[in-house]
Design a protein around this motif. Structure first.
Motif, short mmCIF file in Angstrom:
data_model
loop_
_atom_site.label_atom_id
_atom_site.label_comp_id
_atom_site.label_asym_id
_atom_site.label_seq_id
_atom_site.Cartn_x
_atom_site.Cartn_y
_atom_site.Cartn_z
N GLN A 155 32.50 43.72 47.58
CA GLN A 155 31.85 42.22 47.21
C GLN A 155 31.83 41.64 45.71
OE1 GLN A 155 28.96 44.12 49.89
NE2 GLN A 155 27.70 42.04 49.56
N MET A 156 32.51 42.79 45.16
CA MET A 156 32.66 42.42 43.58
C MET A 156 34.03 41.93 43.22
SD MET A 156 30.07 43.62 42.15
CE MET A 156 28.39 44.17 43.21
N LYS A 157 34.25 40.93 42.28
CA LYS A 157 35.16 40.35 42.08
C LYS A 157 35.55 40.82 40.40
CE LYS A 157 35.66 37.90 45.60
NZ LYS A 157 35.28 36.19 45.79
N ALA A 158 34.57 40.81 39.89
CA ALA A 158 34.95 41.43 38.56
C ALA A 158 33.58 42.12 38.07
CB ALA A 158 35.07 40.32 37.37
N ILE A 159 33.81 43.32 37.49
CA ILE A 159 32.98 44.26 36.93
C ILE A 159 33.05 44.65 35.64
CG2 ILE A 159 31.73 46.49 37.06
CD1 ILE A 159 32.65 46.64 40.33
N TYR A 160 32.15 44.32 34.47
CA TYR A 160 32.52 44.39 33.08
C TYR A 160 31.59 45.80 32.69
CZ TYR A 160 34.80 39.97 33.66
OH TYR A 160 35.68 39.05 34.28
N PRO A 161 31.84 46.86 32.65
CA PRO A 161 30.83 48.04 32.26
C PRO A 161 30.82 48.11 30.70
CG PRO A 161 33.24 48.85 32.80
CD PRO A 161 33.16 47.31 33.34
N MET A 162 31.94 47.59 29.99
CA MET A 162 31.29 47.47 28.64
C MET A 162 31.56 48.95 28.04
SD MET A 162 31.47 44.40 27.83
CE MET A 162 31.09 42.88 28.63
N VAL A 163 32.57 49.60 28.17
CA VAL A 163 32.73 51.05 27.50
C VAL A 163 33.57 51.33 26.70
CG1 VAL A 163 31.48 52.16 29.42
CG2 VAL A 163 33.81 51.83 29.77
N GLY A 164 33.88 52.00 25.84
CA GLY A 164 34.79 52.43 24.79
C GLY A 164 34.39 51.87 23.52
N LYS B 237 37.07 44.45 27.38
CA LYS B 237 37.81 43.30 28.17
C LYS B 237 38.04 43.49 29.61
CE LYS B 237 42.40 44.13 26.85
NZ LYS B 237 43.97 43.48 26.02
N PHE B 238 38.13 44.74 30.06
CA PHE B 238 38.86 45.04 31.44
C PHE B 238 37.68 44.82 32.22
CE2 PHE B 238 42.04 47.27 28.37
CZ PHE B 238 43.06 46.72 29.11
N ASN B 239 38.14 44.55 33.33
CA ASN B 239 37.42 44.42 34.65
C ASN B 239 37.80 45.54 35.41
OD1 ASN B 239 36.71 43.68 37.45
ND2 ASN B 239 38.22 42.05 37.65
N LEU B 240 36.58 46.40 35.75
CA LEU B 240 36.86 47.62 36.56
C LEU B 240 37.33 47.24 37.89
CD1 LEU B 240 35.94 50.58 37.00
CD2 LEU B 240 33.70 49.81 37.59
N LYS B 241 37.09 46.05 38.48
CA LYS B 241 37.75 45.99 39.96
C LYS B 241 39.22 45.63 39.83
CE LYS B 241 37.22 45.35 44.30
NZ LYS B 241 36.43 44.43 44.90
N ASP B 242 39.69 45.11 38.67
CA ASP B 242 40.94 44.77 38.82
C ASP B 242 41.68 45.07 37.11
OD1 ASP B 242 43.81 43.87 38.66
OD2 ASP B 242 43.33 42.24 39.91
N PRO B 243 41.89 46.05 36.79
CA PRO B 243 42.02 46.59 35.47
C PRO B 243 43.34 45.92 34.93
CG PRO B 243 42.11 48.52 36.70
CD PRO B 243 41.87 47.48 37.61
N ARG B 244 43.94 45.04 35.37
CA ARG B 244 45.23 44.58 34.82
C ARG B 244 44.80 43.75 33.62
NH1 ARG B 244 47.94 41.23 39.14
NH2 ARG B 244 45.74 40.68 40.02
N ASP B 245 45.90 43.66 32.60
CA ASP B 245 45.50 42.79 31.33
C ASP B 245 46.07 41.55 31.56
OD1 ASP B 245 44.56 42.37 28.77
OD2 ASP B 245 46.10 43.58 27.71
N LEU B 246 45.32 40.64 32.61
CA LEU B 246 45.89 39.39 32.93
C LEU B 246 44.58 38.60 33.13
CD1 LEU B 246 48.46 40.29 35.79
CD2 LEU B 246 49.02 39.67 33.34
N ASP B 247 44.90 37.06 32.78
CA ASP B 247 43.74 36.09 33.19
C ASP B 247 43.39 36.06 34.63
OD1 ASP B 247 43.96 35.44 30.61
OD2 ASP B 247 45.08 33.49 30.99
N ALA B 248 44.74 36.38 35.50
CA ALA B 248 44.40 36.26 36.86
C ALA B 248 43.71 37.50 37.38
CB ALA B 248 45.83 36.40 37.69
#
Length: 251
Positions: free
Chosen positions: A38-47, A54-65
């Motif tokens: 059910q998740m489209k974007a997850i931002y765990p804010m680590v590092g 900046k990375f989305n855990l659900k889709d960690p490509r470096d893209l706006d899409a």
């Protein structure tokens, strides 16, 4: 290591064993609880840096899409999360509810580590033409004032505590629910109106394309996706709180 967890760790360049273990456990638990899908974007804010936050855990490509965050204005990045300065700091998620979301099934979440009561929007936006929003705010003008694909929902007195995990969820066409940590703050019958046509902003509200009502709450986790039931919201809180505890930044 779960393949999705490893994809995120590889994209972000994170090798720290504590963070890696926390991410892996989070992903495995969300899948076990049937909330990962059910998740489209997850931002765990680590590092500890913008380049990893900046990375989305659900889709960690470096893209706006892929709904990768683009930070603007003043932010302080640390191992505890991403802190907007409250005056011009925000991040574009590139997630547009009208394109990427569902009208009758939607949620937002925000884990705050900052105690501050002010007229701030922490995540989302509002469209003045349709008078419809998709946003979270702990305490705005003294009220708990939130919206999930509907017109403004005033839920009485705002939360005195602005730390912890806030979830707004629309599980169906007629119900809007908001949770703070493991408790329901408000549940009401409220019809969905429209999927707002704007990108959701993190750290402020997107008011028809313009950042407004900036937050100064440190974000240690955020997510956006489909609606959650009471059980799913409780499971998400439990998984996220365990994640924060592993990283020694739980509140």
């Amino acid at each position: 290591v779960d393949a999705d967890a490893q994809a995120f760790l590889t994209a972000s360049g994170i090798t720290d064993p504590t963070i890696s273990g926390a991410i892996n456990t989070l992903v495995v638990q969300m899948k076990a609880d049937n909330i990962w899908a059910q998740m489209k974007a997850i931002y765990p804010m680590v590092g500890g840096a913008a380049s990893t936050h900046k990375f989305n855990l659900k889709d960690p490509r470096d893209l706006d899409a892929a709904f990768r965050l683009t930070f603007s204005g003043g932010w302080t990045h640390s191992s505890n999360g991403a802190l907007p300065n409250g005056t011009n700091g925000y991040a574009d998620t590139f997630y547009n509810p009208s394109i990427n979301g569902l009208l009758n099934s939607a949620h937002l979440s925000y884990y705050s580590r900052t105690q501050i009561v002010g007229n701030q929007i922490d995540f989302g936006g509002y469209h003045t033409t349709s008078n419809c929003g998709n946003y979270l705010s702990y305490n705005y003008t003294g009220s708990f004032y939130n919206s999930i694909n509907d017109d403004n929902a005033i839920f009485g007195s705002g939360l005195a505590t602005t730390t912890g995990f806030l979830i707004g969820s629309r599980p169906n066409s007629t119900t809007s629910k908001h949770y703070h940590n493991n408790s329901i703050v408000k549940s009401q019958t409220k019809n969905s109106v429209i999927n707002p046509n704007f990108n959701l902003f993190l750290g402020c509200g997107n008011w028809v394309g313009a950042p407004l009502l900036f937050s100064s709450k440190q974000c240690a986790f955020a997510s956006v996706g489909d609606g959650l039931t009471d059980t799913e919201a409780a499971n998400l809180y439990t998984a996220v709180q365990a994640f924060q505890t592993t990283l020694s930044r739980n509140v």
